[in-house]
Design a protein around this motif. Sequence first.
Motif, PDB file in Angstrom:
ATOM      1  N   GLN A  51     -31.553  14.059  -3.666  1.00  0.00           N
ATOM      2  CA  GLN A  51     -30.121  13.803  -3.801  1.00  0.00           C
ATOM      3  C   GLN A  51     -29.831  12.503  -4.539  1.00  0.00           C
ATOM      4  OE1 GLN A  51     -28.782  13.781   0.269  1.00  0.00           O
ATOM      5  NE2 GLN A  51     -29.323  15.919   0.622  1.00  0.00           N
ATOM      6  N   GLY A  52     -30.848  11.699  -4.766  1.00  0.00           N
ATOM      7  CA  GLY A  52     -30.662  10.415  -5.414  1.00  0.00           C
ATOM      8  C   GLY A  52     -31.135   9.272  -4.537  1.00  0.00           C
ATOM      9  N   PHE A  53     -31.056   8.058  -5.086  1.00  0.00           N
ATOM     10  CA  PHE A  53     -31.555   6.899  -4.354  1.00  0.00           C
ATOM     11  C   PHE A  53     -30.683   6.557  -3.143  1.00  0.00           C
ATOM     12  CE2 PHE A  53     -33.261   6.240  -8.665  1.00  0.00           C
ATOM     13  CZ  PHE A  53     -34.604   6.084  -8.358  1.00  0.00           C
ATOM     14  N   GLY A  54     -29.375   6.743  -3.262  1.00  0.00           N
ATOM     15  CA  GLY A  54     -28.475   6.415  -2.161  1.00  0.00           C
ATOM     16  C   GLY A  54     -28.816   7.161  -0.879  1.00  0.00           C
ATOM     17  N   PRO A  55     -28.887   8.497  -0.907  1.00  0.00           N
ATOM     18  CA  PRO A  55     -29.267   9.232   0.300  1.00  0.00           C
ATOM     19  C   PRO A  55     -30.652   8.877   0.814  1.00  0.00           C
ATOM     20  CG  PRO A  55     -28.179  10.684  -1.242  1.00  0.00           C
ATOM     21  CD  PRO A  55     -28.409   9.394  -1.973  1.00  0.00           C
ATOM     22  N   GLY A  56     -31.573   8.553  -0.113  1.00  0.00           N
ATOM     23  CA  GLY A  56     -32.895   8.139   0.330  1.00  0.00           C
ATOM     24  C   GLY A  56     -32.830   6.871   1.154  1.00  0.00           C
ATOM     25  N   ILE A  57     -32.087   5.882   0.655  1.00  0.00           N
ATOM     26  CA  ILE A  57     -31.939   4.616   1.381  1.00  0.00           C
ATOM     27  C   ILE A  57     -31.163   4.832   2.676  1.00  0.00           C
ATOM     28  CG2 ILE A  57     -30.891   2.320   1.282  1.00  0.00           C
ATOM     29  CD1 ILE A  57     -31.420   2.396  -1.771  1.00  0.00           C
ATOM     30  N   GLY A  58     -30.068   5.603   2.602  1.00  0.00           N
ATOM     31  CA  GLY A  58     -29.248   5.834   3.781  1.00  0.00           C
ATOM     32  C   GLY A  58     -30.018   6.529   4.891  1.00  0.00           C
ATOM     33  N   ASN A  59     -30.805   7.523   4.541  1.00  0.00           N
ATOM     34  CA  ASN A  59     -31.568   8.239   5.564  1.00  0.00           C
ATOM     35  C   ASN A  59     -32.714   7.400   6.111  1.00  0.00           C
ATOM     36  OD1 ASN A  59     -30.839  11.304   6.062  1.00  0.00           O
ATOM     37  ND2 ASN A  59     -30.327  10.841   3.936  1.00  0.00           N
ATOM     38  N   ALA A  60     -33.278   6.514   5.288  1.00  0.00           N
ATOM     39  CA  ALA A  60     -34.292   5.596   5.804  1.00  0.00           C
ATOM     40  C   ALA A  60     -33.687   4.664   6.848  1.00  0.00           C
ATOM     41  CB  ALA A  60     -34.909   4.798   4.659  1.00  0.00           C
ATOM     42  N   LEU A  61     -32.487   4.154   6.574  1.00  0.00           N
ATOM     43  CA  LEU A  61     -31.803   3.302   7.560  1.00  0.00           C
ATOM     44  C   LEU A  61     -31.474   4.091   8.819  1.00  0.00           C
ATOM     45  CD1 LEU A  61     -29.399   1.337   5.177  1.00  0.00           C
ATOM     46  CD2 LEU A  61     -31.490   0.495   6.272  1.00  0.00           C
ATOM     47  N   MET A  62     -31.055   5.328   8.641  1.00  0.00           N
ATOM     48  CA  MET A  62     -30.799   6.198   9.787  1.00  0.00           C
ATOM     49  C   MET A  62     -32.077   6.372  10.600  1.00  0.00           C
ATOM     50  SD  MET A  62     -29.514  10.168   9.613  1.00  0.00           S
ATOM     51  CE  MET A  62     -29.921  11.360  10.895  1.00  0.00           C
ATOM     52  N   GLY A  63     -33.219   6.503   9.923  1.00  0.00           N
ATOM     53  CA  GLY A  63     -34.488   6.652  10.623  1.00  0.00           C
ATOM     54  C   GLY A  63     -34.821   5.435  11.468  1.00  0.00           C
ATOM     55  N   VAL A  64     -34.510   4.240  10.960  1.00  0.00           N
ATOM     56  CA  VAL A  64     -34.755   3.017  11.731  1.00  0.00           C
ATOM     57  C   VAL A  64     -33.894   3.006  12.992  1.00  0.00           C
ATOM     58  CG1 VAL A  64     -34.501   0.497  11.716  1.00  0.00           C
ATOM     59  CG2 VAL A  64     -35.472   1.676   9.726  1.00  0.00           C
ATOM     60  N   ILE A  65     -32.614   3.340  12.842  1.00  0.00           N
ATOM     61  CA  ILE A  65     -31.702   3.340  13.989  1.00  0.00           C
ATOM     62  C   ILE A  65     -32.133   4.388  15.010  1.00  0.00           C
ATOM     63  CG2 ILE A  65     -29.324   3.795  14.712  1.00  0.00           C
ATOM     64  CD1 ILE A  65     -28.444   2.692  11.965  1.00  0.00           C
ATOM     65  N   PHE A  66     -32.429   5.588  14.551  1.00  0.00           N
ATOM     66  CA  PHE A  66     -32.834   6.649  15.476  1.00  0.00           C
ATOM     67  C   PHE A  66     -34.131   6.295  16.194  1.00  0.00           C
ATOM     68  CE2 PHE A  66     -30.550  10.818  14.152  1.00  0.00           C
ATOM     69  CZ  PHE A  66     -29.334  10.161  14.243  1.00  0.00           C
ATOM     70  N   ALA A  67     -35.086   5.702  15.473  1.00  0.00           N
ATOM     71  CA  ALA A  67     -36.341   5.309  16.103  1.00  0.00           C
ATOM     72  C   ALA A  67     -36.104   4.254  17.180  1.00  0.00           C
ATOM     73  CB  ALA A  67     -37.315   4.784  15.049  1.00  0.00           C
ATOM     74  N   ALA A  68     -35.223   3.294  16.898  1.00  0.00           N
ATOM     75  CA  ALA A  68     -34.925   2.247  17.871  1.00  0.00           C
ATOM     76  C   ALA A  68     -34.284   2.832  19.127  1.00  0.00           C
ATOM     77  CB  ALA A  68     -34.002   1.195  17.242  1.00  0.00           C
ATOM     78  N   VAL A  69     -33.388   3.788  18.930  1.00  0.00           N
ATOM     79  CA  VAL A  69     -32.741   4.435  20.084  1.00  0.00           C
ATOM     80  C   VAL A  69     -33.768   5.218  20.895  1.00  0.00           C
ATOM     81  CG1 VAL A  69     -31.074   6.213  20.757  1.00  0.00           C
ATOM     82  CG2 VAL A  69     -30.476   4.534  19.001  1.00  0.00           C
ATOM     83  N   TYR A  70     -34.667   5.915  20.213  1.00  0.00           N
ATOM     84  CA  TYR A  70     -35.685   6.691  20.927  1.00  0.00           C
ATOM     85  C   TYR A  70     -36.627   5.773  21.707  1.00  0.00           C
ATOM     86  CZ  TYR A  70     -39.424  10.036  21.845  1.00  0.00           C
ATOM     87  OH  TYR A  70     -40.370  10.824  22.462  1.00  0.00           O
TER      88      TYR A  70
END
Length: 261
Positions: A206-225
């Motif tokens: 989808q481009g660099f933006g979604p890649g960066i956004g989903n990586a940040l989402m992964g950090v947040i989700f991992a922290a919550v888990y």
Amino acid sequence: MTAASGTERRFYAWEVGIVLALSLGRSGVYAVLQLAERLSIAPLADQTATVQRSRSQAEFYDFTFQVLDSLFALAPVALVLYLVFLHGGNPFRRWGLDFRRPGADWALGAGLFTIIGLGTLGVYFAGRSLGLTAQIVPADVTQYWWTSPMLLLAALRHSLLEEVIMIAYLFDRARRIWPQLRSSAAAVAALVLVTALLRGAYHLYQGFGPGIGNALMGVIFAAVYLKYGRVMPLVIAHFLLDAVAFLAFPLVLQTFGLNSL
């Protein structure tokens, strides 16, 4: 949790590699290649990326393909659940993939949905403004009576596939492969970073933006888990994000004044 022997750790490492090759690791490789191809054709700002699309012009076959896509995509989820059961564990209890705490799970999931949803819009706006993100079309499907339920099924499929494998399963196996995770904050941070980067990688088509956004989402989700030890709130949040994107993305963009992007 007893410490795994060297042989067991190697077994788990091969297992993880095979699971990723059958699922999101494979998606990451293809997404990187798709991004490279996009960059060689035209500027990302002039392109579109469609997440969910019709598979046939004939209603019966489109419906059948959509159902099969979701069922086959969930096969890796069934595989990792089976592998944990095979070793004498209960993944539903171990990972919090159950309905023991519906109120707390939905409250946390809804909160994550709000935070990640607003953040996603911000990243999308920035990416489009900078020419780093293709125009995203979450769903380009022919409208039938079953279209909305099928899109909700696709949202459920994405949420289970990504959160069960990327968070619950990988963290479970990493603890067995990498003993340092039990005592080293740096090792835990490295695991969070690796899983987040992989999550970002398979969205790069989808481009660099979604890649960066989903990586940040992964950090947040991992922290919550790591804090709560339950994957169900992440599944709920991801389902809500995809459901809104599939069913109401143009309305969301219009609401926030982003429909001209």
